[in-house]
Structure formats: C-alpha cells, structure tokens
Design a protein around this motif. Structure first.
Motif, PDB file in Angstrom:
ATOM      1  N   ILE A  22       0.855  -1.180   0.000  1.00 26.64           N
ATOM      2  CA  ILE A  22       0.000   0.000   0.000  1.00 26.64           C
ATOM      3  C   ILE A  22       0.897   1.237   0.000  1.00 26.64           C
ATOM      4  N   VAL A  23       0.712   2.117  -0.995  1.00 29.53           N
ATOM      5  CA  VAL A  23       1.555   3.302  -1.136  1.00 29.53           C
ATOM      6  C   VAL A  23       0.676   4.533  -1.360  1.00 29.53           C
ATOM      7  N   LEU A  24       0.925   5.591  -0.593  1.00 30.95           N
ATOM      8  CA  LEU A  24       0.341   6.902  -0.842  1.00 30.95           C
ATOM      9  C   LEU A  24       1.470   7.782  -1.333  1.00 30.95           C
ATOM     10  N   VAL A  35      -3.191   6.612  -4.446  1.00 33.47           N
ATOM     11  CA  VAL A  35      -3.184   5.509  -3.501  1.00 33.47           C
ATOM     12  C   VAL A  35      -3.030   4.258  -4.362  1.00 33.47           C
ATOM     13  N   VAL A  36      -1.935   3.547  -4.158  1.00 34.03           N
ATOM     14  CA  VAL A  36      -1.670   2.348  -4.956  1.00 34.03           C
ATOM     15  C   VAL A  36      -1.704   1.145  -4.020  1.00 34.03           C
ATOM     16  N   ASN A  38      -1.450  -2.892  -4.230  1.00 30.16           N
ATOM     17  CA  ASN A  38      -1.112  -4.062  -5.050  1.00 30.16           C
ATOM     18  C   ASN A  38      -1.130  -3.729  -6.545  1.00 30.16           C
ATOM     19  N   GLY A  39      -0.614  -2.548  -6.895  1.00 31.60           N
ATOM     20  CA  GLY A  39      -0.502  -2.149  -8.285  1.00 31.60           C
ATOM     21  C   GLY A  39      -1.716  -1.440  -8.856  1.00 31.60           C
ATOM     22  N   GLU A  40      -2.841  -1.418  -8.144  1.00 27.85           N
ATOM     23  CA  GLU A  40      -4.045  -0.738  -8.613  1.00 27.85           C
ATOM     24  C   GLU A  40      -4.079   0.673  -8.028  1.00 27.85           C
ATOM     25  N   ALA A  41      -4.090   1.689  -8.906  1.00 26.08           N
ATOM     26  CA  ALA A  41      -4.006   3.073  -8.458  1.00 26.08           C
ATOM     27  C   ALA A  41      -5.379   3.745  -8.418  1.00 26.08           C
ATOM     28  N   THR A  42      -5.567   4.580  -7.387  1.00 25.09           N
ATOM     29  CA  THR A  42      -6.760   5.412  -7.247  1.00 25.09           C
ATOM     30  C   THR A  42      -6.292   6.836  -7.016  1.00 25.09           C
ATOM     31  N   LEU A  43      -6.857   7.781  -7.748  1.00 29.13           N
ATOM     32  CA  LEU A  43      -6.537   9.196  -7.586  1.00 29.13           C
ATOM     33  C   LEU A  43      -7.454   9.796  -6.530  1.00 29.13           C
ATOM     34  N   SER A  64       3.561   2.509   2.742  1.00 23.56           N
ATOM     35  CA  SER A  64       4.453   3.647   2.558  1.00 23.56           C
ATOM     36  C   SER A  64       3.638   4.921   2.367  1.00 23.56           C
ATOM     37  N   LEU A  65       4.022   5.972   3.101  1.00 21.43           N
ATOM     38  CA  LEU A  65       3.411   7.293   2.950  1.00 21.43           C
ATOM     39  C   LEU A  65       4.443   8.293   2.435  1.00 21.43           C
TER      40      LEU A  65
END
Length: 79
Positions: A22-24, A35-36, A38-43, A64-65
């Motif tokens: 999970i990455v912001l 916000v990603v 598992n590879g799926e991104a949301t804006l 990760s933030l």
C-alpha cells in the motif's frame, strides 16, 4: 477485499489477508495524490482527505506514505 474510499474527510484503505503493498504518493495531476494498492491506483483529491486510516489486515504487508510533497494529515491510523 481491498478498497479505497473517501467520506467526510477520511481516506480509508482496506487491504486483504495477503501480503499487500500500500503506497500513498504524489500524483502528476495537480491537487491529487495516488493511492496504490497491489498495483491498482486510485486518484484522490488532496482537499478531500484530512485523515487517513489504513487497515492492512493480515499478511506480510508493506505500507508507505513517502513522497506526499509536504501533505500532512490531521490523523493517520495504520493497522
């Protein structure tokens, strides 16, 4: 089931029982971050998220933030 939602200023990220990543991070689109999960991104619009709750759930998760370009949140909860 993984999901990303924003309501009443709270950005909620739901992971799975697997090993999630999970990455912001900043977005190339001005005024937004990504916000990603598992590879799926949301804006997400920066103005819409004042608080963050990340429920990574089970598994050997990585959260990760980094790279938010100075964005701070009123509260951040990571579980």
């Amino acid at each position: 089931m993984l999901s990303v939602s924003v309501a009443d200023g709270l950005l909620t990220v739901e992971g799975t029982d697997a090993a999630d990543k999970i990455v912001l991070k900043n977005s190339a689109q001005k005024g937004h971050f990504r916000v990603v999960v598992n590879g799926e991104a949301t804006l997400v619009a920066r103005k819409d998220a004042q608080r963050v709750e990340i429920n990574a759930n089970g598994g050997n998760d990585r959260v990760s933030l980094d790279g938010l370009g100075g964005k701070t949140f009123a509260s951040t909860i990571i579980r």
